[in-house]
Design an enzyme around this catalytic site. Structure first.
Site, short mmCIF file in Angstrom:
data_model
loop_
_atom_site.label_atom_id
_atom_site.label_comp_id
_atom_site.label_asym_id
_atom_site.label_seq_id
_atom_site.Cartn_x
_atom_site.Cartn_y
_atom_site.Cartn_z
CB ALA A 126 -0.96 -0.12 1.15
CG ASN A 182 1.02 -6.34 6.28
OD1 ASN A 182 1.36 -7.43 6.93
ND2 ASN A 182 -0.27 -6.45 6.40
CG HIS A 210 0.51 4.32 4.30
ND1 HIS A 210 0.18 3.70 5.41
CD2 HIS A 210 -0.51 3.60 3.37
CE1 HIS A 210 -0.61 2.68 5.43
NE2 HIS A 210 -1.08 2.57 4.07
N1 LIG Z 1 1.86 -5.22 2.63
C1 LIG Z 1 0.67 -4.33 2.36
O1 LIG Z 1 0.75 -3.37 2.01
C2 LIG Z 1 -0.82 -5.12 2.48
C3 LIG Z 1 -1.74 -4.30 1.95
C4 LIG Z 1 -3.11 -4.96 1.90
C5 LIG Z 1 -3.16 -6.22 2.39
N2 LIG Z 1 -2.21 -6.88 3.14
C6 LIG Z 1 -2.37 -8.22 3.70
O2 LIG Z 1 -2.69 -9.15 2.81
C7 LIG Z 1 -3.45 -10.31 3.23
C8 LIG Z 1 -4.67 -10.40 2.39
O3 LIG Z 1 -5.48 -9.35 2.34
P1 LIG Z 1 -7.03 -9.44 1.99
O4 LIG Z 1 -7.57 -7.94 2.09
O5 LIG Z 1 -7.10 -10.22 0.83
O6 LIG Z 1 -7.44 -10.44 3.17
P2 LIG Z 1 -8.96 -11.22 3.38
O7 LIG Z 1 -9.07 -11.39 4.71
O8 LIG Z 1 -10.02 -10.58 2.23
O9 LIG Z 1 -8.51 -12.58 2.54
C9 LIG Z 1 -7.63 -13.68 3.25
C10 LIG Z 1 -7.94 -15.11 2.62
O10 LIG Z 1 -7.06 -15.55 3.26
C11 LIG Z 1 -7.51 -16.92 3.80
N3 LIG Z 1 -6.49 -17.22 5.14
C12 LIG Z 1 -6.30 -16.64 5.93
N4 LIG Z 1 -5.39 -17.20 6.98
C13 LIG Z 1 -5.07 -18.29 6.32
C14 LIG Z 1 -4.11 -19.24 6.42
N5 LIG Z 1 -3.45 -19.59 7.43
N6 LIG Z 1 -4.27 -20.49 5.56
C15 LIG Z 1 -5.13 -20.45 4.67
N7 LIG Z 1 -5.99 -19.48 4.20
C16 LIG Z 1 -6.13 -18.24 4.91
C17 LIG Z 1 -8.93 -16.37 4.46
O11 LIG Z 1 -9.75 -17.24 4.74
C18 LIG Z 1 -9.21 -15.31 3.16
O12 LIG Z 1 -10.19 -16.13 2.32
C19 LIG Z 1 -3.64 -9.78 4.85
O13 LIG Z 1 -2.81 -10.46 5.61
C20 LIG Z 1 -3.56 -8.40 4.67
O14 LIG Z 1 -2.92 -7.75 5.83
C21 LIG Z 1 -1.01 -6.32 2.81
#
Ligand SMILES: NC(=O)c1ccc[n+]([C@@H]2O[C@H](COP(=O)([O-])OP(=O)(O)OC[C@H]3O[C@@H](n4cnc5c(N)ncnc54)[C@H](O)[C@@H]3O)[C@@H](O)[C@H]2O)c1
Length: 259
Positions: A126, A182, A210
């Site tokens: 992000a 993150n 941010h």
């Molecule tokens: N680095 C960044 O800037 C940034 C930005 C946005 C999101 N993220 C991260 O990316 C990830 C995904 O975001 P999202 O909005 O798609 O989340 P979301 O909650 O919409 O989807 C996550 C999916 O992963 C599955 N899941 C969670 N833990 C699991 C595990 N241990 N094993 C298998 N499946 C699992 C869930 O069931 C869900 O379907 C999150 O951890 C979020 O914090 C990081």
């Protein structure tokens, strides 16, 4: 010479949620051939919609002929599954970067990657600026500060006033707000110095913001990123999904810019 990846690149996705669905909607020069999620109904719906082979068993998922695995699930998923991905001989793109705040876990993972000649890619997520923040690893840094401001709904907060929820080091912020910071860990890892972080809730804000303040031997920089939600999914920062997409689209390019 043998190409590194198949054409189109065969991708396995861990996490069939918001970001996973955007990747599937927008795939062009790569193909999501396999999907894994801990919630069987999620992976089944994803598979029906996008044609990826569904898996609820990680070992079976990793036996598919994948060029690369993309983690878009959770910090726990990274902790439980990242090493398995590397041991299966796959490169990994990892978005739940907060998992790497754990020094012992990160060192072990990187040792495995090095031993097996595998790579772990961290997309910009992000924010922007991870490329040049790397100069912190080879020159003096005087300040690396991230100020994140989010609307109440993004933080599940009932605060009615503009308020600082956290001020301190990146890893302590991730421990308290794992879904929201993150990027603080990405910045710290890119720079080789732990970022100072403030997390603010703004009940009047419409979008996540941010601000990065970076000072050192090179001069100084200020980057402000205001994230709009994804058009097809208001729960996700569009830039985070785009950063994974653009990384996937460019992995096989002979021209590498700013990475
Ligand atoms: N680095 C960044 O800037 C940034 C930005 C946005 C999101 N993220 C991260 O990316 C990830 C995904 O975001 P999202 O909005 O798609 O989340 P979301 O909650 O919409 O989807 C996550 C999916 O992963 C599955 N899941 C969670 N833990 C699991 C595990 N241990 N094993 C298998 N499946 C699992 C869930 O069931 C869900 O379907 C999150 O951890 C979020 O914090 C990081």
């Amino acid at each position: 010479m043998t190409p590194i990846y198949s054409s189109p690149m065969k991708v396995g996705v861990i996490g069939c949620g918001n970001v996973g669905s955007i990747l599937a909607e927008r795939q062009k020069s790569f193909k999501i051939v396999a999907a894994y999620d801990s919630i069987p109904e999620r992976v089944a719906a994803f598979s029906d919609k996008y044609g990826a082979k569904p898996f609820s068993d990680i070992d079976a998922f990793l036996q598919e002929p994948l060029d690369i695995v993309v983690e878009v699930a959770s910090i726990n998923a990274v902790k439980d599954l990242a090493e398995k991905v590397l041991l299966a001989g796959r490169d990994l793109i990892l978005l739940s970067v907060g998992a790497l705040a754990d020094d012992a876990f990160r060192k072990e993972l990187l040792t495995t990657a090095k031993q097996l000649h595998r790579r772990i890619h961290i997309p910009s997520g992000a924010i922007m600026g991870l490329d040049n923040v790397r100069v912190g690893k080879i020159s003096r840094v005087d300040k690396l500060f991230l100020k994140t401001t989010k609307p109440s709904r993004s933080l599940n907060s009932n605060e009615s006033v503009f308020k600082c929820l956290f001020a301190g080091k990146a890893r302590d912020c991730v421990a308290l707000y794992p879904k929201n910071t993150n990027v603080a860990i990405s910045l710290s890892l890119a720079c080789g110095r732990e970022a100072d972080v403030e997390l603010w809730v703004d009940p009047k804000a419409e979008q996540n913001m941010h601000e990065i303040f970076f000072e050192g031997e090179f001069g100084d920089a200020y980057i402000r990123i205001r994230n709009l939600p994804a058009p097809e999914n208001p729960a996700t920062s569009y830039l985070a999904a785009l950063s994974v997409l653009s990384l996937l689209e460019s992995l096989d390019s002979p021209l590498v810019i700013g990475a």
